[in-house]
Design an enzyme around this catalytic site. Structure first.
Site, short mmCIF file in Angstrom:
data_model
loop_
_atom_site.label_atom_id
_atom_site.label_comp_id
_atom_site.label_asym_id
_atom_site.label_seq_id
_atom_site.Cartn_x
_atom_site.Cartn_y
_atom_site.Cartn_z
N ARG A 243 -25.54 36.52 17.12
CA ARG A 243 -25.72 37.62 18.08
C ARG A 243 -25.46 38.98 17.43
NH1 ARG A 243 -22.80 33.76 20.79
NH2 ARG A 243 -23.83 32.83 22.58
N ARG B 290 -15.79 38.52 8.55
CA ARG B 290 -14.41 38.17 8.25
C ARG B 290 -14.12 38.53 6.79
NH1 ARG B 290 -13.33 38.39 12.84
NH2 ARG B 290 -12.48 36.77 14.19
N HIS C 191 -10.06 46.72 11.21
CA HIS C 191 -10.62 45.67 12.08
C HIS C 191 -10.79 46.20 13.51
CE1 HIS C 191 -10.92 41.06 12.81
NE2 HIS C 191 -11.73 41.73 13.60
N SER D 62 -14.52 45.58 17.78
CA SER D 62 -14.66 45.42 19.24
C SER D 62 -13.76 46.40 20.01
CB SER D 62 -14.35 43.98 19.65
OG SER D 62 -12.99 43.68 19.40
C1 DGY Z 1 -13.46 38.73 17.16
O1 DGY Z 1 -13.64 38.78 18.39
O2 DGY Z 1 -13.40 37.67 16.53
C2 DGY Z 1 -13.32 40.03 16.46
O3 DGY Z 1 -13.16 39.92 15.11
C3 DGY Z 1 -12.18 40.85 17.06
O4 DGY Z 1 -12.78 41.83 17.73
#
Ligand code: DGY
Length: 323
Positions: free
Chosen positions: A160, A241, A289, A292
């Site tokens: 996605r 990652r 990081h 999100s």
């Molecule tokens: C996740 O959701 O795995 C992201 O890396 C964190 O936002």
């Protein structure tokens, strides 16, 4: 309906998820902090829980599951990634595992594009130069970077998020989008992306975005030998990652000019210490990081985690059922 089932939440999280759980009659207990829960507190807090609402910073293994006891039905992680959860240990104890797919796709894809532009156009070096008083008269060859039109973009992991990145980059006028993944995906045709073997991704791409999970197959996939195959002017961006890149090899590639620049939203380890050489490498941008980090995503992630837990309690199929 869940009648006083205990849900242990390993952090302060956005309210929507908590409200859903409480509204469904659950007894919600949580580690009342914005920081990661210490392991001994996790082991203490999970005792007797029917569900664990956890984060990607919590290692969930057999010891934690055993500390929960026999009530535990589900581990819901408020993340897309679930490499911090021992799936085998959960399976052995008949505990479901759920994640939050979909809800952070836009925020992470958007940040990946932002980081790519930041890196390719050397924007932070520009900001720093202004702050340092190094902005003199206009110069024809100062702080020049790369633009996207007519470039080949390579995506590792056309899930996605990878698809979201490719879709956003297309209007920039890129020449070609290539991807590598465990298999070909039909929806790649919607954006005209072609499947290539990993080596071809390395040799053909001007820009590579890593959007995959960390698995035994992707671990340290970007290493010395991979960097040698990449173009010297290539830009590498990682929002998947950290472990997909071998950081010592990346540092060498950036200092020796094997690749032009890197933008990292994820690293190994996290947090990356402030004195790590990559943090101070001029052609590398490191973010903490924050893919999100939008209220839209984080509220939805909290809500989805709660809904996953309630679905398992109610014997329904959870949206984010991993296993
Ligand atoms: C996740 O959701 O795995 C992201 O890396 C964190 O936002």
């Amino acid at each position: 309906m869940c009648i006083q089932r205990k849900v242990f939440v390993t952090r302060r999280v956005p309210q929507p998820g908590i409200e859903l759980l409480e509204g469904a009659g659950c007894k919600v207990e949580f580690w009342d902090s914005d920081e990661a829960i210490p392991r001994e507190e996790l082991i203490r807090g999970i005792s007797g829980a029917h569900a664990l609402f956890c984060m990607l910073t919590d290692t969930i293994d057999g010891e934690v599951l055993d500390a929960a006891g026999p009530n535990l039905q589900v581990v819901g992680t408020m993340s897309v990634g679930y490499e911090h959860i021992d799936l085998e240990a959960c399976r052995a104890r008949d505990v479901r595992v759920c994640n939050t797919p979909n809800v952070s796709t836009d925020s992470v894809a958007e940040l990946t594009v932002a980081l790519l532009l930041l890196t390719a156009r050397r924007l932070l070096e520009g900001v720093q130069a202004v702050k340092d008083g190094q902005w003199g008269k206009w110069k024809p060859m100062w702080l020049c970077g790369m633009e996207l039109p007519q470039k080949t973009v390579g995506i590792l992991g056309l899930g996605r998020i990878g698809f979201g990145v490719a879709r956003r980059l297309k209007p920039f006028g890129v020449k070609k989008i290539v991807y590598h993944d465990v298999c070909r995906v039909g929806y790649a045709d919607d954006i005209g992306a072609s499947f290539v073997e990993f080596d071809k991704l390395l040799t053909e791409s001007d820009v590579i975005c890593i959007c995959c999970n960390l698995t035994p197959q992707t671990k340290h996939r970007f290493n010395k030998s991979a960097f040698k195959k990449m173009k010297k002017h290539a830009i590498l961006v990682n929002s998947g990652r950290g472990g997909v890149i071998k950081h010592d090899d990346l540092l060498e590639a950036l200092t020796s000019g094997e690749i032009a620049a890197a933008g990292l939203d994820v690293t190994e380890p996290e947090p990356l210490p402030a004195d790590h050489p990559l943090v101070h490498q001029p052609n590398c941008i490191v973010l903490p990081h924050m893919g999100s980090n939008t209220w839209d995503s984080r509220n939805s992630m909290s809500e989805t985690t709660a809904n996953n837990i309630l679905s398992v309690f109610n014997d329904q199929t959870a949206i984010g059922l991993v296993q």
